[in-house]
Enzyme design. Structure first.
Site, mmCIF file in Angstrom:
data_model
loop_
_atom_site.group_PDB
_atom_site.id
_atom_site.type_symbol
_atom_site.label_atom_id
_atom_site.label_comp_id
_atom_site.label_asym_id
_atom_site.label_seq_id
_atom_site.Cartn_x
_atom_site.Cartn_y
_atom_site.Cartn_z
ATOM 1 N N ASP A 145 -5.911 11.702 2.452
ATOM 2 C CA ASP A 145 -6.284 11.742 1.040
ATOM 3 C C ASP A 145 -7.797 12.364 0.976
ATOM 4 O O ASP A 145 -8.749 12.039 1.716
ATOM 5 C CB ASP A 145 -6.230 10.686 0.409
ATOM 6 N N HIS B 51 -4.407 6.459 -1.054
ATOM 7 C CA HIS B 51 -4.752 6.498 0.347
ATOM 8 C C HIS B 51 -3.906 6.548 1.321
ATOM 9 O O HIS B 51 -4.154 6.689 2.411
ATOM 10 C CB HIS B 51 -5.529 4.947 0.318
ATOM 11 N N ASN C 153 -13.389 6.600 5.207
ATOM 12 C CA ASN C 153 -13.417 5.480 6.394
ATOM 13 C C ASN C 153 -12.601 5.785 7.490
ATOM 14 O O ASN C 153 -12.847 5.514 8.615
ATOM 15 C CB ASN C 153 -13.349 4.205 5.830
ATOM 16 N N PHE D 240 -4.955 -0.249 10.107
ATOM 17 C CA PHE D 240 -5.476 -0.266 8.891
ATOM 18 C C PHE D 240 -6.652 0.988 9.012
ATOM 19 O O PHE D 240 -6.946 1.382 9.841
ATOM 20 C CB PHE D 240 -6.343 -1.468 8.160
ATOM 21 N N TYR E 39 1.011 -1.051 0.065
ATOM 22 C CA TYR E 39 -0.036 -0.058 0.028
ATOM 23 C C TYR E 39 0.805 1.274 0.045
ATOM 24 O O TYR E 39 0.300 2.310 -0.181
ATOM 25 C CB TYR E 39 -0.825 0.304 1.398
#
Length: 246
Positions: free
Chosen positions: A91, A19, A112, A64, A14
């Protein structure tokens, strides 16, 4: 004491995702201002340093994105800090790529990580929204934010992260307007305009005489006009062809 949180997902797969631009901002600040090495604490990675005379804890939650509030909330409670001491970098798809905005409070906008923070620490914290652009279709948003920045993004991304690191002391002092101005000017100075609001007005076209000719063309000898016969068989034919009269 202040807490600066950069949001993202842990793990190498990632690392270059859109993100994860919050992690990138935290890393840029830590490098620029010689923060301590990263260490594990509060379900995250933390580094300590000073910005503008204020002690600052940087945190990158390792829970996460969807559970970011767990790590940040734990850190706030440990240091007995209120939400007003918290600044979060993340972001924002509702801003064009390379744009940045700062605000206190507000909704999650479907993010989220911010939704998790709202649930664990309340909404009254400063949000540094880093634009990554919108793919144009709602169904493509998930793939867009979990996709890597393109090569074409690297120019503005590098300048933006450097400007965030340079202006971090202004955030620590609570001068949000000056921080945003510094970032905007850095992007304008180092990059080509990216939108109508950044683009200088077009120059008016220079007026030019329709008969204006270059000096080279003017110096060329002009061909004499062809003189048509006034009498004889040819003249009669031409007059007949073009409707002339005797």
């Amino acid at each position: 004491m202040l807490l600066f949180a950069g949001l993202g997902n842990p793990g190498g797969k990632y690392a270059n995702n859109r993100h994860n631009v919050g992690f990138m901002a935290a890393d840029a600040i830590a490098r620029r201002h010689s923060f301590s090495p990263w260490s594990k604490k509060f379900q995250g990675l933390i580094a300590e340093g000073t910005l503008g005379g204020e002690k600052v804890i940087l945190i990158k939650p390792q829970t996460f994105m969807n559970l970011s509030g767990q790590a940040v909330g734990e850190a706030l409670r440990f240091y007995k800090l209120s939400p007003s001491a918290l600044t979060v970098f993340y972001d924002e798809i509702d801003l064009p790529a390379g744009k940045l905005r700062v605000k206190v409070g507000g909704g999650s906008g479907g993010h989220n990580g911010i939704r998790s923070l709202d649930q664990h620490v309340g909404k009254d914290f400063r949000r540094v929204r880093i634009g990554v652009g919108h793919p144009g279709v709602k169904e493509m948003v998930h793939g867009h934010v979990l996709g890597d920045f393109a090569k074409a993004d690297q120019d503005w991304l590098t300048v933006l992260l450097d400007a965030i690191a340079d202006g971090a002391e202004l955030l620590a002092k609570g001068d949000d307007s000056s921080f945003m101005n510094r970032v905007t000017l850095a992007l304008r100075d180092k990059l080509t305009p990216t939108g109508d609001d950044d683009r200088p007005p077009p120059k008016a076209p220079k007026a030019q005489s329709p008969k204006a000719q270059s000096h080279v063309r003017q110096a060329r000898p002009q061909k004499p006009a062809v003189k048509l016969p006034e009498t004889g068989p040819m003249a009669a034919m031409l007059k007949k062809l073009f409707g002339g009269k005797d």
